[in-house]
Motif scaffolding. Structure first.
Motif, PDB file in Angstrom:
ATOM      1  N   SER A  57       0.845  -1.188   0.000  1.00 31.42           N
ATOM      2  CA  SER A  57       0.000   0.000   0.000  1.00 31.42           C
ATOM      3  C   SER A  57       0.877   1.233   0.000  1.00 31.42           C
ATOM      4  O   SER A  57       1.717   1.405   0.881  1.00 31.42           O
ATOM      5  CB  SER A  57      -0.900   0.016   1.240  1.00 31.42           C
ATOM      6  N   ILE A  59       0.461   5.540  -0.930  1.00 29.18           N
ATOM      7  CA  ILE A  59      -0.381   6.657  -1.365  1.00 29.18           C
ATOM      8  C   ILE A  59       0.413   7.950  -1.305  1.00 29.18           C
ATOM      9  O   ILE A  59       1.367   8.066  -0.532  1.00 29.18           O
ATOM     10  CB  ILE A  59      -1.670   6.788  -0.516  1.00 29.18           C
ATOM     11  N   TRP A 102      -2.505   0.668   9.070  1.00 30.41           N
ATOM     12  CA  TRP A 102      -2.541   1.424   7.818  1.00 30.41           C
ATOM     13  C   TRP A 102      -3.719   2.397   7.763  1.00 30.41           C
ATOM     14  O   TRP A 102      -3.675   3.397   7.057  1.00 30.41           O
ATOM     15  CB  TRP A 102      -2.618   0.452   6.648  1.00 30.41           C
ATOM     16  N   GLY A 103      -4.749   2.086   8.504  1.00 37.65           N
ATOM     17  CA  GLY A 103      -6.000   2.819   8.367  1.00 37.65           C
ATOM     18  C   GLY A 103      -5.879   4.324   8.483  1.00 37.65           C
ATOM     19  O   GLY A 103      -6.515   5.078   7.749  1.00 37.65           O
ATOM     20  N   TYR A 105      -3.410   6.261   7.682  1.00 40.69           N
ATOM     21  CA  TYR A 105      -2.822   6.859   6.484  1.00 40.69           C
ATOM     22  C   TYR A 105      -3.785   6.825   5.298  1.00 40.69           C
ATOM     23  O   TYR A 105      -3.726   7.697   4.428  1.00 40.69           O
ATOM     24  CB  TYR A 105      -1.523   6.155   6.124  1.00 40.69           C
ATOM     25  N   SER A 106      -4.646   5.823   5.254  1.00 38.47           N
ATOM     26  CA  SER A 106      -5.615   5.765   4.158  1.00 38.47           C
ATOM     27  C   SER A 106      -6.551   6.964   4.192  1.00 38.47           C
ATOM     28  O   SER A 106      -7.197   7.286   3.187  1.00 38.47           O
ATOM     29  CB  SER A 106      -6.406   4.460   4.212  1.00 38.47           C
ATOM     30  N   ARG A 107      -6.654   7.612   5.344  1.00 37.31           N
ATOM     31  CA  ARG A 107      -7.451   8.834   5.476  1.00 37.31           C
ATOM     32  C   ARG A 107      -6.551  10.073   5.484  1.00 37.31           C
ATOM     33  O   ARG A 107      -6.979  11.163   5.861  1.00 37.31           O
ATOM     34  CB  ARG A 107      -8.273   8.773   6.769  1.00 37.31           C
ATOM     35  N   ASN A 108      -5.283   9.893   5.101  1.00 35.57           N
ATOM     36  CA  ASN A 108      -4.291  10.982   5.082  1.00 35.57           C
ATOM     37  C   ASN A 108      -4.105  11.612   6.462  1.00 35.57           C
ATOM     38  O   ASN A 108      -3.788  12.795   6.567  1.00 35.57           O
ATOM     39  CB  ASN A 108      -4.685  12.065   4.063  1.00 35.57           C
TER      40      ASN A 108
END
Length: 124
Positions: A57, A59, A102-103, A105-108
């Motif tokens: 992953s 981003i 990871w969660g 970072y998935s929302r920045n």
């Protein structure tokens, strides 16, 4: 306790490149997702890029896509941010960040642990 130490900042002309490094130490460092954030004078800290612990992953913020590359070297417990085609608006203090999940970072959003920051200055 998790510790993050950044290095690699400096002064560069517009169009140039820098590579930031972040060494993570402490409890099971290889199991952490890692990210980079930056804060320019007078502005809020913003997300730049993140990479999962399994490196599957990755981003990026729209403002750095195609110019910055995040990577990890698990054996050295180190994450990198390769920054190419730098612009004056990239000038900021860059912070390394780490989290067991990871969660966030998935929302920045930033994770639990921060480094001390390293200054990047891009002259025009």
């Amino acid at each position: 306790q998790v510790q993050l130490v950044e290095s690699g900042g400096g002064l560069v002309q517009a169009g140039g490149s820098l590579r930031l490094s972040c060494v993570i130490s402490g409890r099971t460092p290889s199991n952490y997702a890692m990210g980079w954030f930056r804060q320019a004078p007078g502005k809020e800290r913003e997300f730049v890029a993140a990479i999962g612990w399994g490196e599957s992953s990755i981003i990026y913020a729209d403002s750095v896509k195609g110019r910055f590359t995040i990577s990890k070297e698990p054996r050295k417990n180190t994450a990198y941010l390769q920054m190419n085609s730098l612009k004056p608006e990239d000038t900021a203090v860059y912070y390394c960040n780490a989290d067991p999940t990871w969660g966030t970072y998935s929302r920045n959003r930033p994770g639990a642990y921060w480094g001390q920051g390293t200054q990047v200055t891009v002259s025009s």
